[in-house]
Design a protein around this motif. Structure first.
Motif, PDB file in Angstrom:
ATOM      1  N   ALA A  31     -30.023 -18.909  42.092  1.00 26.44           N
ATOM      2  CA  ALA A  31     -29.581 -19.591  40.867  1.00 26.44           C
ATOM      3  C   ALA A  31     -29.244 -18.557  39.798  1.00 26.44           C
ATOM      4  CB  ALA A  31     -30.663 -20.542  40.362  1.00 26.44           C
ATOM      5  N   THR A  32     -28.077 -18.707  39.190  1.00 19.41           N
ATOM      6  CA  THR A  32     -27.617 -17.766  38.164  1.00 19.41           C
ATOM      7  C   THR A  32     -28.190 -18.136  36.804  1.00 19.41           C
ATOM      8  OG1 THR A  32     -25.562 -17.443  39.405  1.00 19.41           O
ATOM      9  CG2 THR A  32     -25.575 -16.731  37.099  1.00 19.41           C
ATOM     10  N   ILE A  33     -28.709 -17.126  36.117  1.00 18.02           N
ATOM     11  CA  ILE A  33     -29.263 -17.335  34.777  1.00 18.02           C
ATOM     12  C   ILE A  33     -28.167 -17.133  33.728  1.00 18.02           C
ATOM     13  CG2 ILE A  33     -30.933 -16.517  33.075  1.00 18.02           C
ATOM     14  CD1 ILE A  33     -32.184 -17.983  35.443  1.00 18.02           C
ATOM     15  N   GLY A  34     -28.121 -18.036  32.754  1.00 18.29           N
ATOM     16  CA  GLY A  34     -27.153 -17.945  31.662  1.00 18.29           C
ATOM     17  C   GLY A  34     -27.694 -18.674  30.452  1.00 18.29           C
ATOM     18  N   VAL A  67     -36.924 -24.009  31.199  1.00 14.73           N
ATOM     19  CA  VAL A  67     -35.914 -24.289  32.221  1.00 14.73           C
ATOM     20  C   VAL A  67     -36.172 -23.459  33.478  1.00 14.73           C
ATOM     21  CG1 VAL A  67     -33.446 -24.272  32.769  1.00 14.73           C
ATOM     22  CG2 VAL A  67     -34.205 -24.969  30.499  1.00 14.73           C
ATOM     23  N   MET A  68     -36.583 -22.207  33.309  1.00 15.28           N
ATOM     24  CA  MET A  68     -36.880 -21.381  34.491  1.00 15.28           C
ATOM     25  C   MET A  68     -38.018 -21.988  35.305  1.00 15.28           C
ATOM     26  SD  MET A  68     -36.528 -17.385  33.364  1.00 15.28           S
ATOM     27  CE  MET A  68     -35.030 -16.741  32.621  1.00 15.28           C
ATOM     28  N   ARG A  69     -39.052 -22.451  34.621  1.00 17.44           N
ATOM     29  CA  ARG A  69     -40.164 -23.087  35.332  1.00 17.44           C
ATOM     30  C   ARG A  69     -39.676 -24.319  36.105  1.00 17.44           C
ATOM     31  NH1 ARG A  69     -45.498 -21.828  34.202  1.00 17.44           N
ATOM     32  NH2 ARG A  69     -46.077 -23.891  34.989  1.00 17.44           N
ATOM     33  N   ALA A  70     -38.816 -25.101  35.455  1.00 18.50           N
ATOM     34  CA  ALA A  70     -38.298 -26.307  36.101  1.00 18.50           C
ATOM     35  C   ALA A  70     -37.441 -25.949  37.314  1.00 18.50           C
ATOM     36  CB  ALA A  70     -37.481 -27.120  35.098  1.00 18.50           C
ATOM     37  N   MET A  71     -36.670 -24.867  37.217  1.00 24.76           N
ATOM     38  CA  MET A  71     -35.814 -24.454  38.330  1.00 24.76           C
ATOM     39  C   MET A  71     -36.645 -23.958  39.512  1.00 24.76           C
ATOM     40  SD  MET A  71     -32.881 -22.544  36.079  1.00 24.76           S
ATOM     41  CE  MET A  71     -31.983 -21.826  37.426  1.00 24.76           C
ATOM     42  N   ILE A  72     -37.708 -23.210  39.223  1.00 22.15           N
ATOM     43  CA  ILE A  72     -38.589 -22.734  40.299  1.00 22.15           C
ATOM     44  C   ILE A  72     -39.269 -23.918  40.969  1.00 22.15           C
ATOM     45  CG2 ILE A  72     -40.669 -21.397  40.828  1.00 22.15           C
ATOM     46  CD1 ILE A  72     -39.823 -19.465  38.549  1.00 22.15           C
ATOM     47  N   SER A  73     -39.749 -24.853  40.166  1.00 25.65           N
ATOM     48  CA  SER A  73     -40.388 -26.051  40.726  1.00 25.65           C
ATOM     49  C   SER A  73     -39.408 -26.862  41.576  1.00 25.65           C
ATOM     50  CB  SER A  73     -40.937 -26.931  39.601  1.00 25.65           C
ATOM     51  OG  SER A  73     -41.961 -26.258  38.887  1.00 25.65           O
ATOM     52  N   ALA A  74     -38.117 -26.827  41.196  1.00 30.37           N
ATOM     53  CA  ALA A  74     -37.096 -27.585  41.926  1.00 30.37           C
ATOM     54  C   ALA A  74     -36.668 -26.902  43.216  1.00 30.37           C
ATOM     55  CB  ALA A  74     -35.882 -27.812  41.031  1.00 30.37           C
ATOM     56  N   TRP A  95     -25.097 -28.630  32.423  1.00 29.90           N
ATOM     57  CA  TRP A  95     -25.856 -29.588  31.613  1.00 29.90           C
ATOM     58  C   TRP A  95     -27.348 -29.570  31.939  1.00 29.90           C
ATOM     59  CZ3 TRP A  95     -22.715 -34.839  31.354  1.00 29.90           C
ATOM     60  CH2 TRP A  95     -21.609 -34.652  30.519  1.00 29.90           C
ATOM     61  N   ASN A  96     -27.675 -29.485  33.226  1.00 30.53           N
ATOM     62  CA  ASN A  96     -29.078 -29.545  33.615  1.00 30.53           C
ATOM     63  C   ASN A  96     -29.306 -28.648  34.828  1.00 30.53           C
ATOM     64  OD1 ASN A  96     -31.688 -30.322  34.603  1.00 30.53           O
ATOM     65  ND2 ASN A  96     -31.508 -32.218  33.427  1.00 30.53           N
ATOM     66  N   PRO A  97     -29.623 -27.356  34.607  1.00 31.62           N
ATOM     67  CA  PRO A  97     -29.787 -26.410  35.707  1.00 31.62           C
ATOM     68  C   PRO A  97     -30.828 -26.843  36.741  1.00 31.62           C
ATOM     69  CG  PRO A  97     -29.617 -25.229  33.630  1.00 31.62           C
ATOM     70  CD  PRO A  97     -29.729 -26.684  33.290  1.00 31.62           C
ATOM     71  N   ALA A  98     -31.955 -27.400  36.291  1.00 34.13           N
ATOM     72  CA  ALA A  98     -33.010 -27.800  37.228  1.00 34.13           C
ATOM     73  C   ALA A  98     -32.538 -28.927  38.139  1.00 34.13           C
ATOM     74  CB  ALA A  98     -34.268 -28.213  36.466  1.00 34.13           C
ATOM     75  N   LYS A  99     -31.744 -29.857  37.600  1.00 40.71           N
ATOM     76  CA  LYS A  99     -31.215 -30.940  38.432  1.00 40.71           C
ATOM     77  C   LYS A  99     -30.246 -30.406  39.485  1.00 40.71           C
ATOM     78  CE  LYS A  99     -31.665 -35.326  35.938  1.00 40.71           C
ATOM     79  NZ  LYS A  99     -32.442 -35.913  37.037  1.00 40.71           N
ATOM     80  N   ALA A 100     -29.472 -29.381  39.116  1.00 41.37           N
ATOM     81  CA  ALA A 100     -28.547 -28.772  40.075  1.00 41.37           C
ATOM     82  C   ALA A 100     -29.323 -28.128  41.226  1.00 41.37           C
ATOM     83  CB  ALA A 100     -27.666 -27.743  39.377  1.00 41.37           C
ATOM     84  N   VAL A 101     -30.404 -27.413  40.889  1.00 43.95           N
ATOM     85  CA  VAL A 101     -31.244 -26.793  41.928  1.00 43.95           C
ATOM     86  C   VAL A 101     -31.878 -27.867  42.803  1.00 43.95           C
ATOM     87  CG1 VAL A 101     -33.307 -25.392  42.373  1.00 43.95           C
ATOM     88  CG2 VAL A 101     -31.715 -24.728  40.549  1.00 43.95           C
ATOM     89  N   SER A 102     -32.412 -28.907  42.150  1.00 43.25           N
ATOM     90  CA  SER A 102     -33.062 -29.989  42.883  1.00 43.25           C
ATOM     91  C   SER A 102     -32.093 -30.675  43.838  1.00 43.25           C
ATOM     92  CB  SER A 102     -33.646 -31.008  41.901  1.00 43.25           C
ATOM     93  OG  SER A 102     -34.217 -32.102  42.593  1.00 43.25           O
TER      94      SER A 102
END
Length: 473
Positions: A11-14, A22-29, A319-326
């Protein structure tokens, strides 16, 4: 530790994801590797991002790897006088090379060699191929073009010159500064952009061998000429990225799916991770769900055998990085439930690695035959875990290691779950620690279950894989 998708997610950070929440949510996802694009931002900003990633990962006890992507010799527009310019089909435009800014009516191109590289009839693509120009005339540093396919252009957008060999180095001066920064900040992987031949990778490999041998090289395949030396490029790399954006501009778009499949197969045969990247779920930049075509694209990459899939703008400005990862994790997991059964790749390592690869493949066969709960592979370098990963066993691959940097690099490997274990002095101690940490952290290994243990970490730094054992917990 829930047993989730085995295909890894980069996942690209921006701006949209550069926060602790948001990083925590992305890792959890389901994010496994965070990518930093060196083309954007400065060293101070990059340092803040790296520090934040490490802090969040530590708080979650997650071995998140960091990929620092070097911009490479990318040709770009300069600064336009307006925020955006609309080029209309059939109109004439003039590019002025070697300029960061240009007068009204002209379009600046930062690199002066472009005027020397093109000729009448050459094609120029801007903004990932959205805009196409045809060169009509070249005079000095000026290129007069006709707009073949119109569209919007903005400042600093990329330029592609298909079928034109350019006099560009492996690393630009900016790349060298960024590489110094990446080494100083102990990133886990560096992305080598616009690889054209094996010599490019060898140059980087020799440079890192002297300064930071623990950093892995991810070669980005985005130039057609790289395909001519693909096997050697893969051998020299620690992983390969199929960068479909620039590659799709440089080559006919109808050839990209076949090329993607061929690169993935070649990587697996040589036991190197393949990352499928670019526009995988691009609609999620401005939507909370992917299109059906995007879901199929991710699934097809999984079925073809990719080790990882990558999100770019979806997580950097979406719009929602964690949703994209999920969403990507859910698609990968569903695809893995229906993954076609494939044969084990034919061992192709050099003699010193052949034993390790054969024993690793054997462990996958044994684990599948006895329905082992897991393959446990204590490791110093991650090499055995990578060999087992390429065999695609049905059992989870748990890889205990003493070294956090090794754990972070292994987080890119398909199906591998890196674990940190205590130091050891003897082989018996190592095996005991590995078994205990695997049982404790996995939570799905119970008393009476069978596990397969594979290891080469028996004392010497470069010890080969030599042990394969079935244990009943």
């Amino acid at each position: 530790m829930p047993f989730s998708n085995r295909t890894k997610i980069v996942a690209t950070i921006g701006p949209a994801s550069n926060s602790r929440r948001v990083m925590r949510a992305m890792i959890s996802a389901g994010a496994d590797i965070f990518r930093i694009n060196g083309a954007h931002g400065d060293s101070k900003e990059h340092k803040e991002v790296i520090d934040l990633i490490r802090s969040v990962a530590k708080s979650m006890k997650a071995p998140i790897g960091i990929l620092f992507d070097l911009p490479g010799p990318k040709i770009r527009l300069g600064e336009l006088l307006q925020e955006s310019v609309q080029l209309k089909k059939g109109r004439s435009v003039v590019l002025v090379c070697g300029k960061k800014r240009a007068p009204a009516g002209q379009i600046p191109v930062q690199d002066k060699f472009v005027a020397r590289a093109v000729k009448s009839g050459s094609r120029i693509f801007i903004n990932d191929g959205i805009v196409e120009l045809k060169v009509m005339k070249v005079y000095g540093s000026y290129i007069e073009c006709k707009v073949i396919v119109g569209g919007e252009i903005r400042s600093r957008k990329g330029i592609n010159l298909p079928n034109i060999k350019l006099p560009i180095p492996t690393l630009t001066p900016k790349d060298r500064k960024l590489l110094d920064f990446a080494i100083k900040n102990e990133v886990d992987y560096v992305g080598l952009s616009f690889v054209r031949n094996a010599a490019n990778v060898k140059y980087m490999k020799n440079l890192l061998a002297r300064r930071a041998p623990e950093i892995g090289i991810i070669s980005k395949i985005e130039k057609p000429e790289a395909l001519l030396e693909l096997k050697e490029i893969i051998k020299l790399s620690d992983a390969v990225m199929i960068a479909r954006g620039d590659l799709g501009v440089e080559m006919p778009f109808d050839k990209i799916p076949t090329i993607q499949k061929m690169i993935i197969e070649s990587c697996r045969a040589l036991c190197k991770p393949a990352i499928t990247a670019t526009q995988m779920m691009e609609s999620m930049v401005s939507s909370l769900r992917p299109t059906r075509a995007e879901a199929t694209d991710v699934a097809m990459a999984v079925w073809e055998g990719t080790d990882a899939v990558m999100l770019s703008e979806e997580t950097s400005i979406g719009w929602n990085p964690a949703k994209a990862v999920s969403a990507m994790a859910r698609i990968a997991l569903e695809a893995e439930r229906n993954i076609p059964q494939s044969s084990y790749p034919e061992p192709k390592q050099e003699k010193k690695e052949l034993q390790g690869q054969v024993i690793s493949y054997a462990s996958a066969v044994v684990a599948d035959e006895i329905s082992a709960k897991a393959i446990v592979t204590p490791t110093r370098s991650g090499r055995t875990a990578l060999f087992i990963s390429s065999a695609r066993p049905r059992s989870p691959i748990l890889a205990p290691t003493q070294h956090e940097s090794v754990a972070r690099r292994m987080n890119l490997y398909w199906g591998v779950v890196p674990l940190i274990m205590p130091p050891f002095n003897t082989v018996d101690e190592m095996l005991s620690h590995a078994e205990k940490v695997a049982i404790m952290r996995s939570r799905f290994i119970k008393k009476g279950d069978s596990i397969v243990i594979v290891s080469g970490a028996h004392g010497k730094k470069d010890d080969i894989t030599r042990l394969l054992e079935i244990r009943t917990v």
